[in-house]
Design a protein around this motif. Structure first.
Motif, PDB file in Angstrom:
ATOM      1  N   VAL A 129      -7.976  -7.317  -4.964  1.00 37.10           N
ATOM      2  CA  VAL A 129      -7.130  -6.820  -3.865  1.00 37.10           C
ATOM      3  C   VAL A 129      -6.626  -5.434  -4.264  1.00 37.10           C
ATOM      4  CG1 VAL A 129      -6.295  -9.008  -2.912  1.00 37.10           C
ATOM      5  CG2 VAL A 129      -5.136  -8.018  -4.877  1.00 37.10           C
ATOM      6  N   PRO A 130      -6.394  -4.563  -3.273  1.00 35.32           N
ATOM      7  CA  PRO A 130      -5.876  -3.244  -3.635  1.00 35.32           C
ATOM      8  C   PRO A 130      -4.453  -3.348  -4.183  1.00 35.32           C
ATOM      9  CG  PRO A 130      -6.482  -3.357  -1.287  1.00 35.32           C
ATOM     10  CD  PRO A 130      -6.610  -4.734  -1.841  1.00 35.32           C
ATOM     11  N   ALA A 131      -4.122  -2.531  -5.173  1.00 36.78           N
ATOM     12  CA  ALA A 131      -2.739  -2.446  -5.638  1.00 36.78           C
ATOM     13  C   ALA A 131      -1.905  -1.902  -4.476  1.00 36.78           C
ATOM     14  CB  ALA A 131      -2.658  -1.512  -6.844  1.00 36.78           C
ATOM     15  N   ALA A 132      -0.605  -2.257  -4.455  1.00 36.18           N
ATOM     16  CA  ALA A 132       0.257  -1.815  -3.355  1.00 36.18           C
ATOM     17  C   ALA A 132       0.271  -0.295  -3.249  1.00 36.18           C
ATOM     18  CB  ALA A 132       1.663  -2.356  -3.576  1.00 36.18           C
ATOM     19  N   ASP A 133       0.147   0.379  -4.388  1.00 35.29           N
ATOM     20  CA  ASP A 133       0.222   1.844  -4.400  1.00 35.29           C
ATOM     21  C   ASP A 133      -1.156   2.499  -4.514  1.00 35.29           C
ATOM     22  OD1 ASP A 133      -0.041   0.760  -6.913  1.00 35.29           O
ATOM     23  OD2 ASP A 133       1.351   2.131  -7.904  1.00 35.29           O
ATOM     24  N   ALA A 134      -2.216   1.770  -4.113  1.00 36.82           N
ATOM     25  CA  ALA A 134      -3.572   2.348  -4.186  1.00 36.82           C
ATOM     26  C   ALA A 134      -3.921   3.094  -2.903  1.00 36.82           C
ATOM     27  CB  ALA A 134      -4.594   1.240  -4.424  1.00 36.82           C
ATOM     28  N   GLU A 135      -4.705   4.152  -3.062  1.00 35.25           N
ATOM     29  CA  GLU A 135      -5.275   4.879  -1.916  1.00 35.25           C
ATOM     30  C   GLU A 135      -6.560   4.160  -1.537  1.00 35.25           C
ATOM     31  OE1 GLU A 135      -4.702   7.864  -0.327  1.00 35.25           O
ATOM     32  OE2 GLU A 135      -2.949   8.531  -1.462  1.00 35.25           O
ATOM     33  N   GLU A 136      -6.676   3.674  -0.301  1.00 35.66           N
ATOM     34  CA  GLU A 136      -7.920   2.998   0.096  1.00 35.66           C
ATOM     35  C   GLU A 136      -8.888   3.997   0.716  1.00 35.66           C
ATOM     36  OE1 GLU A 136      -8.014  -0.919   1.820  1.00 35.66           O
ATOM     37  OE2 GLU A 136      -5.859  -1.125   1.403  1.00 35.66           O
ATOM     38  N   LEU A 137     -10.138   3.931   0.254  1.00 34.04           N
ATOM     39  CA  LEU A 137     -11.145   4.886   0.715  1.00 34.04           C
ATOM     40  C   LEU A 137     -12.390   4.122   1.160  1.00 34.04           C
ATOM     41  CD1 LEU A 137     -11.342   7.902  -1.750  1.00 34.04           C
ATOM     42  CD2 LEU A 137     -12.275   7.886   0.556  1.00 34.04           C
ATOM     43  N   ASP A 138     -12.708   4.154   2.447  1.00 32.27           N
ATOM     44  CA  ASP A 138     -13.914   3.491   2.952  1.00 32.27           C
ATOM     45  C   ASP A 138     -15.077   4.480   2.853  1.00 32.27           C
ATOM     46  OD1 ASP A 138     -15.961   2.257   4.302  1.00 32.27           O
ATOM     47  OD2 ASP A 138     -14.717   1.612   5.987  1.00 32.27           O
ATOM     48  N   THR A 139     -16.071   4.134   2.026  1.00 31.91           N
ATOM     49  CA  THR A 139     -17.159   5.081   1.754  1.00 31.91           C
ATOM     50  C   THR A 139     -18.367   4.878   2.669  1.00 31.91           C
ATOM     51  OG1 THR A 139     -18.276   3.711   0.097  1.00 31.91           O
ATOM     52  CG2 THR A 139     -16.465   5.083  -0.674  1.00 31.91           C
ATOM     53  N   THR A 140     -18.265   3.935   3.637  1.00 32.29           N
ATOM     54  CA  THR A 140     -19.400   3.712   4.546  1.00 32.29           C
ATOM     55  C   THR A 140     -19.763   5.017   5.245  1.00 32.29           C
ATOM     56  OG1 THR A 140     -18.503   1.509   4.951  1.00 32.29           O
ATOM     57  CG2 THR A 140     -20.281   2.230   6.410  1.00 32.29           C
ATOM     58  N   GLY A 141     -21.018   5.426   5.106  1.00 30.12           N
ATOM     59  CA  GLY A 141     -21.476   6.638   5.787  1.00 30.12           C
ATOM     60  C   GLY A 141     -21.086   7.927   5.097  1.00 30.12           C
ATOM     61  N   LEU A 142     -20.351   7.842   3.983  1.00 33.53           N
ATOM     62  CA  LEU A 142     -19.961   9.070   3.271  1.00 33.53           C
ATOM     63  C   LEU A 142     -20.931   9.344   2.125  1.00 33.53           C
ATOM     64  CD1 LEU A 142     -16.071   8.926   2.748  1.00 33.53           C
ATOM     65  CD2 LEU A 142     -17.367  10.280   4.407  1.00 33.53           C
ATOM     66  N   SER A 143     -21.194  10.606   1.839  1.00 31.77           N
ATOM     67  CA  SER A 143     -22.059  10.935   0.702  1.00 31.77           C
ATOM     68  C   SER A 143     -21.245  10.784  -0.586  1.00 31.77           C
ATOM     69  CB  SER A 143     -22.558  12.375   0.815  1.00 31.77           C
ATOM     70  OG  SER A 143     -21.483  13.259   0.577  1.00 31.77           O
ATOM     71  N   VAL A 144     -21.959  10.601  -1.694  1.00 27.21           N
ATOM     72  CA  VAL A 144     -21.286  10.489  -2.995  1.00 27.21           C
ATOM     73  C   VAL A 144     -20.444  11.741  -3.239  1.00 27.21           C
ATOM     74  CG1 VAL A 144     -21.656  10.393  -5.489  1.00 27.21           C
ATOM     75  CG2 VAL A 144     -23.074   9.006  -3.980  1.00 27.21           C
ATOM     76  N   ASP A 145     -21.036  12.906  -2.960  1.00 25.84           N
ATOM     77  CA  ASP A 145     -20.316  14.165  -3.199  1.00 25.84           C
ATOM     78  C   ASP A 145     -18.993  14.219  -2.436  1.00 25.84           C
ATOM     79  OD1 ASP A 145     -22.285  14.949  -4.841  1.00 25.84           O
ATOM     80  OD2 ASP A 145     -23.191  16.442  -3.506  1.00 25.84           O
ATOM     81  N   ALA A 146     -19.022  13.743  -1.194  1.00 26.05           N
ATOM     82  CA  ALA A 146     -17.806  13.790  -0.376  1.00 26.05           C
ATOM     83  C   ALA A 146     -16.724  12.891  -0.969  1.00 26.05           C
ATOM     84  CB  ALA A 146     -18.124  13.353   1.055  1.00 26.05           C
ATOM     85  N   VAL A 147     -17.130  11.719  -1.458  1.00 18.49           N
ATOM     86  CA  VAL A 147     -16.148  10.790  -2.040  1.00 18.49           C
ATOM     87  C   VAL A 147     -15.591  11.367  -3.343  1.00 18.49           C
ATOM     88  CG1 VAL A 147     -15.778   8.453  -2.934  1.00 18.49           C
ATOM     89  CG2 VAL A 147     -17.344   8.801  -1.018  1.00 18.49           C
ATOM     90  N   VAL A 148     -16.496  11.913  -4.170  1.00 14.31           N
ATOM     91  CA  VAL A 148     -16.072  12.471  -5.459  1.00 14.31           C
ATOM     92  C   VAL A 148     -15.077  13.616  -5.232  1.00 14.31           C
ATOM     93  CG1 VAL A 148     -16.856  13.771  -7.492  1.00 14.31           C
ATOM     94  CG2 VAL A 148     -18.163  11.790  -6.691  1.00 14.31           C
ATOM     95  N   GLU A 149     -15.381  14.464  -4.264  1.00  9.67           N
ATOM     96  CA  GLU A 149     -14.512  15.609  -3.975  1.00  9.67           C
ATOM     97  C   GLU A 149     -13.114  15.139  -3.576  1.00  9.67           C
ATOM     98  OE1 GLU A 149     -14.404  19.160  -0.768  1.00  9.67           O
ATOM     99  OE2 GLU A 149     -16.399  18.433  -1.343  1.00  9.67           O
ATOM    100  N   ARG A 150     -13.088  14.091  -2.741  1.00 10.66           N
ATOM    101  CA  ARG A 150     -11.813  13.565  -2.263  1.00 10.66           C
ATOM    102  C   ARG A 150     -11.002  12.968  -3.428  1.00 10.66           C
ATOM    103  NH1 ARG A 150      -8.149  12.414   0.614  1.00 10.66           N
ATOM    104  NH2 ARG A 150      -7.619  10.549   1.791  1.00 10.66           N
ATOM    105  N   VAL A 151     -11.694  12.225  -4.293  1.00 11.90           N
ATOM    106  CA  VAL A 151     -11.014  11.598  -5.430  1.00 11.90           C
ATOM    107  C   VAL A 151     -10.479  12.677  -6.380  1.00 11.90           C
ATOM    108  CG1 VAL A 151     -11.337  10.141  -7.483  1.00 11.90           C
ATOM    109  CG2 VAL A 151     -12.349   9.444  -5.303  1.00 11.90           C
ATOM    110  N   LEU A 152     -11.290  13.696  -6.651  1.00 13.89           N
ATOM    111  CA  LEU A 152     -10.854  14.760  -7.563  1.00 13.89           C
ATOM    112  C   LEU A 152      -9.629  15.484  -7.019  1.00 13.89           C
ATOM    113  CD1 LEU A 152     -14.252  16.278  -8.802  1.00 13.89           C
ATOM    114  CD2 LEU A 152     -12.546  15.088 -10.192  1.00 13.89           C
ATOM    115  N   LYS A 153      -9.615  15.697  -5.708  1.00 14.96           N
ATOM    116  CA  LYS A 153      -8.475  16.371  -5.077  1.00 14.96           C
ATOM    117  C   LYS A 153      -7.205  15.542  -5.251  1.00 14.96           C
ATOM    118  CE  LYS A 153      -9.796  19.393  -1.485  1.00 14.96           C
ATOM    119  NZ  LYS A 153     -10.500  19.339  -0.230  1.00 14.96           N
ATOM    120  N   LEU A 154      -7.326  14.243  -4.994  1.00 16.16           N
ATOM    121  CA  LEU A 154      -6.171  13.353  -5.128  1.00 16.16           C
ATOM    122  C   LEU A 154      -5.691  13.315  -6.582  1.00 16.16           C
ATOM    123  CD1 LEU A 154      -7.379  10.352  -2.909  1.00 16.16           C
ATOM    124  CD2 LEU A 154      -5.415  11.825  -2.436  1.00 16.16           C
ATOM    125  N   LEU A 155      -6.651  13.305  -7.506  1.00 19.02           N
ATOM    126  CA  LEU A 155      -6.305  13.229  -8.923  1.00 19.02           C
ATOM    127  C   LEU A 155      -5.592  14.500  -9.385  1.00 19.02           C
ATOM    128  CD1 LEU A 155      -6.467  11.602 -11.523  1.00 19.02           C
ATOM    129  CD2 LEU A 155      -8.760  12.522 -11.920  1.00 19.02           C
TER     130      LEU A 155
END
Ligand code: C5P
Length: 223
Positions: A193-219
């Motif tokens: 289950v997601p942690a209460a303070d987790a960012e949920e990211l649905d990757t359906t239809g997203l490219s790996v690069d797009a997900v990685v970019e989003r995660v790096l920005k958040l980090l």
């Protein structure tokens, strides 16, 4: 202060492995593939003909688990259990299924906690799993929960296996994913289950690069 941790949780096929490897490389951090530890325990149990319902024996084995992760020059990781190269066996569907049964034993999970936390070292750790943000690293710098539709996850797994020369039917994979999801979500300890303070990211239809970019920005925002 402890080294920063990016906790990435989610079901199999959500893209966690690929995303975690890319983020690890971009940050120059360490990587914990916690699923590989459960898989290694499953392989070690299989080698000994151990019945996974024998909790005491399983916990003993988990405490003394002889697993070594050896990064290779080509970027892959060689996995040794009891000194033998089990890299191919580790990734099989059969091992994945046994790993999910082993992982449903609370005492076995406890026995593997310290081993996982030991991966936290400077300059930082990317932790890939099911309970990284909820149990193993509750104080993680950033928690991401990756999801994708079951169909897309089955398709990704199918392509991955095909690349490895393994031929399995898509329908069988979809069934297996459903069974494993159900077991991982409904177990008593550390359910998926997601942690209460987790960012949920649905990757359906997203490219790996797009997900990685989003995660790096958040980090970057958290550092
Ligand atoms: O991610 P991977 O497919 O390698 O994980 C194998 C199994 O190990 C999962 O199906 C899950 O049951 C278990 N697991 C877990 N907790 C983790 C990582 C994996 O229960 N942190």
């Amino acid at each position: 202060m402890d080294a920063p941790v990016l906790a990435v949780d989610g079901p199999g096929g959500s893209g966690k492995g690929t995303v975690c490897r890319a983020v690890t490389e971009a940050m120059g951090w360490h990587l914990l593939d916690s699923g590989a530890i459960y898989r290694a325990l499953a392989v070690a149990a299989g080698r000994r003909g151990l019945d996974v319902s024998d909790t005491a024996a399983l916990v003993d084995l988990a405490h003394g688990l002889d697993v070594v992760f050896e990064p290779q020059p080509d970027g892959t990781i060689r996995v040794l259990v009891d000194g033998d190269d089990v890299s191919v066996q580790l990734r099989s569907e059969q091992t994945g299924d046994l790993a999910s049964r082993v992982a449903a034993v609370p005492a076995a999970r406890d026995a593997l906690l310290a081993r996982q936390r030991a991966f936290r070292k400077p300059p930082g750790l990317v932790a890939d799993g099911r309970d990284m943000g909820t149990v193993v690293f509750p104080d993680a710098t950033l928690k991401i929960f990756l999801t994708a539709s079951a169909e897309e996850r089955a398709l990704r797994r199918h392509n991955q296996l095909k690349e490895q020369g393994v031929d399995v039917s898509l329908a069988d994979l979809l069934d297996e994913i459903a069974v494993r999801d159900e077991r991982d979500r409904n177990r008593a300890v550390a359910p998926l289950v997601p942690a209460a303070d987790a960012e949920e990211l649905d990757t359906t239809g997203l490219s790996v690069d797009a997900v990685v970019e989003r995660v790096l920005k958040l980090l970057q925002k958290q550092l």
